[in-house]
Design a protein around this motif. Sequence first.
Motif, PDB file in Angstrom:
ATOM      1  N   GLU A 153       0.842  -1.193   0.000  1.00 19.66           N
ATOM      2  CA  GLU A 153       0.000   0.000   0.000  1.00 19.66           C
ATOM      3  C   GLU A 153       0.885   1.255   0.000  1.00 19.66           C
ATOM      4  OE1 GLU A 153      -4.024  -0.336   2.088  1.00 19.66           O
ATOM      5  OE2 GLU A 153      -2.707  -1.532   3.389  1.00 19.66           O
ATOM      6  N   GLY A 154       0.421   2.262  -0.721  1.00 21.37           N
ATOM      7  CA  GLY A 154       1.185   3.498  -0.859  1.00 21.37           C
ATOM      8  C   GLY A 154       1.824   3.595  -2.239  1.00 21.37           C
ATOM      9  N   PRO A 155       2.816   4.482  -2.403  1.00 21.28           N
ATOM     10  CA  PRO A 155       3.471   4.651  -3.711  1.00 21.28           C
ATOM     11  C   PRO A 155       4.246   3.392  -4.119  1.00 21.28           C
ATOM     12  CG  PRO A 155       3.891   6.533  -2.277  1.00 21.28           C
ATOM     13  CD  PRO A 155       3.271   5.470  -1.417  1.00 21.28           C
ATOM     14  N   MET A 156       4.092   3.019  -5.358  1.00 24.32           N
ATOM     15  CA  MET A 156       4.854   1.914  -5.944  1.00 24.32           C
ATOM     16  C   MET A 156       5.616   2.491  -7.145  1.00 24.32           C
ATOM     17  SD  MET A 156       2.149  -1.291  -5.771  1.00 24.32           S
ATOM     18  CE  MET A 156       3.393  -2.481  -6.271  1.00 24.32           C
ATOM     19  N   ASP A 157       6.891   2.721  -6.954  1.00 24.27           N
ATOM     20  CA  ASP A 157       7.703   3.419  -7.957  1.00 24.27           C
ATOM     21  C   ASP A 157       8.238   2.435  -8.986  1.00 24.27           C
ATOM     22  OD1 ASP A 157       7.284   5.815  -6.617  1.00 24.27           O
ATOM     23  OD2 ASP A 157       8.989   5.465  -5.279  1.00 24.27           O
ATOM     24  N   ILE A 158       7.376   2.063  -9.896  1.00 25.86           N
ATOM     25  CA  ILE A 158       7.810   1.091 -10.908  1.00 25.86           C
ATOM     26  C   ILE A 158       8.791   1.711 -11.910  1.00 25.86           C
ATOM     27  CG2 ILE A 158       5.649  -0.182 -10.683  1.00 25.86           C
ATOM     28  CD1 ILE A 158       4.766   1.089 -13.317  1.00 25.86           C
ATOM     29  N   TRP A 159       8.775   3.024 -12.021  1.00 27.60           N
ATOM     30  CA  TRP A 159       9.714   3.672 -12.938  1.00 27.60           C
ATOM     31  C   TRP A 159      11.146   3.575 -12.437  1.00 27.60           C
ATOM     32  CZ3 TRP A 159      12.555   7.496 -10.639  1.00 27.60           C
ATOM     33  CH2 TRP A 159      12.026   8.036  -9.444  1.00 27.60           C
ATOM     34  N   ASN A 183      -3.818   4.691 -10.125  1.00 28.79           N
ATOM     35  CA  ASN A 183      -4.283   4.185  -8.828  1.00 28.79           C
ATOM     36  C   ASN A 183      -4.574   2.690  -8.964  1.00 28.79           C
ATOM     37  OD1 ASN A 183      -4.467   6.679  -7.208  1.00 28.79           O
ATOM     38  ND2 ASN A 183      -6.019   7.253  -8.711  1.00 28.79           N
ATOM     39  N   LEU A 184      -3.928   1.915  -8.130  1.00 31.18           N
ATOM     40  CA  LEU A 184      -4.104   0.457  -8.165  1.00 31.18           C
ATOM     41  C   LEU A 184      -4.819   0.025  -6.881  1.00 31.18           C
ATOM     42  CD1 LEU A 184      -3.576  -2.334  -9.420  1.00 31.18           C
ATOM     43  CD2 LEU A 184      -1.365  -2.359  -8.221  1.00 31.18           C
ATOM     44  N   VAL A 185      -5.966  -0.653  -7.052  1.00 35.60           N
ATOM     45  CA  VAL A 185      -6.752  -1.106  -5.890  1.00 35.60           C
ATOM     46  C   VAL A 185      -6.821  -2.628  -5.904  1.00 35.60           C
ATOM     47  CG1 VAL A 185      -8.973  -1.016  -4.698  1.00 35.60           C
ATOM     48  CG2 VAL A 185      -8.131   1.004  -5.929  1.00 35.60           C
ATOM     49  N   LEU A 186      -6.427  -3.222  -4.768  1.00 37.92           N
ATOM     50  CA  LEU A 186      -6.527  -4.679  -4.590  1.00 37.92           C
ATOM     51  C   LEU A 186      -7.915  -4.992  -4.031  1.00 37.92           C
ATOM     52  CD1 LEU A 186      -5.322  -7.566  -4.458  1.00 37.92           C
ATOM     53  CD2 LEU A 186      -4.453  -6.983  -2.173  1.00 37.92           C
TER      54      LEU A 186
END
Length: 392
Positions: A58-64, A132-135
């Motif tokens: 949860e929170g920022p996921m810095d895929i870049w 925004n990614l929601v599980l």
Amino acid sequence: MNTQVNASIEENAIILDEDRNSFLINFTVKRTDKNGENEEHPFKNKGHEISYYMDFSEGPMDIWDDLYRGTNSIQDESFNKALYGNGLDIFSYVSGRYQIFHLISQFTGGNAVELNKRYSLDMSGNDLDGWNLVLKSNIKERTEPLGDPEVIKFKTVYENDPTLPVGQEKVKQEGKDGSKQQVQKQYVIYDAQGRAEVLKEIEITTETVDPVDEIILRGTKTEPGQAKTKVSVDPNGGTWADGTTDIKTSIVAVGSDFILPAAPVREGYTFLYWRGSEYQPGDSYTVPAEGHTFTAEWGKKDPSPKPDNNETVAPDNKTHIDRNINDKYARDDYYNEKPSANAAQLANKQVLSKYKGTALPKTGDTLNLPLYVGAFGLVLLSAGALRLRRNN
């Protein structure tokens, strides 16, 4: 392309403990033109697929920022390279056309099949503002009853109503039984046909539905000049049908008819009547000015059965019978003042006839015949001697 991702878990989503740290996500890119056509997925940068693997958090996921971040050997810093190499520009200066990029996420790894049954990933946003990614969870909680429910009987409550005439009653609220039920909580998922697959049994709890009291209004309104008084009914240690044991009091009009209520119950006792005087349930009583109190009269139950008074005891043996018969005939001869040598013989003959074919006990009673013959002979001799003496 803006690749900033903010991840969260849907509110009230059920996440199994064993799954919580096992969500491995694969991020890829899909490209379309500004009309949503000419789709290309997965999009490649210079012939190399743009892809990144990252554990859900949860929170920022810095895929870049995939440079040196991945512990998996398949990480190749493709997002970082595409961004820095202008492979994800939304405007192509060569063609002069806009390009639209979509960030795609999906479960991957050895448990991907199970995760896709239990959960889903919902990606929203755009390539300018970020994502925004929601599980989300497909797991539902349900309860299964264990055994039959326990019924909780409703109570009857009486309320005085000054608008109703004395002696009248009216139902204000219908009573409804409650229940108490043990249930097993379960986590399940449903397939397309609505069939449930139990994933986990959680706990056993008790669900209680409270009963609804029956409320009956009792009239207290009297006509001008009509007197009122009290009538009380005391269960005297008994229990009413509604489970209470208190004295019930009613305000009634003088001269009205009061109907005696149903009998209460009391363990170890039998209800006899309502004392004051003796009234049975359902009897009518004309209420006097001074009122009245009825008290339950009880009779204690006898737990032990009584013996049958008609039972008889058989004689110990035939000798006892033999003696009784001999004594009877001896008494008959005595009171008739007619001594007879045949009395004893007749008695013994009757005994022998009654017990024909049965051996009599050898107790000495078989000597009765000669003894009686000798005794009566002596009586006859004595009587003759006495007569001779008188004649002389």
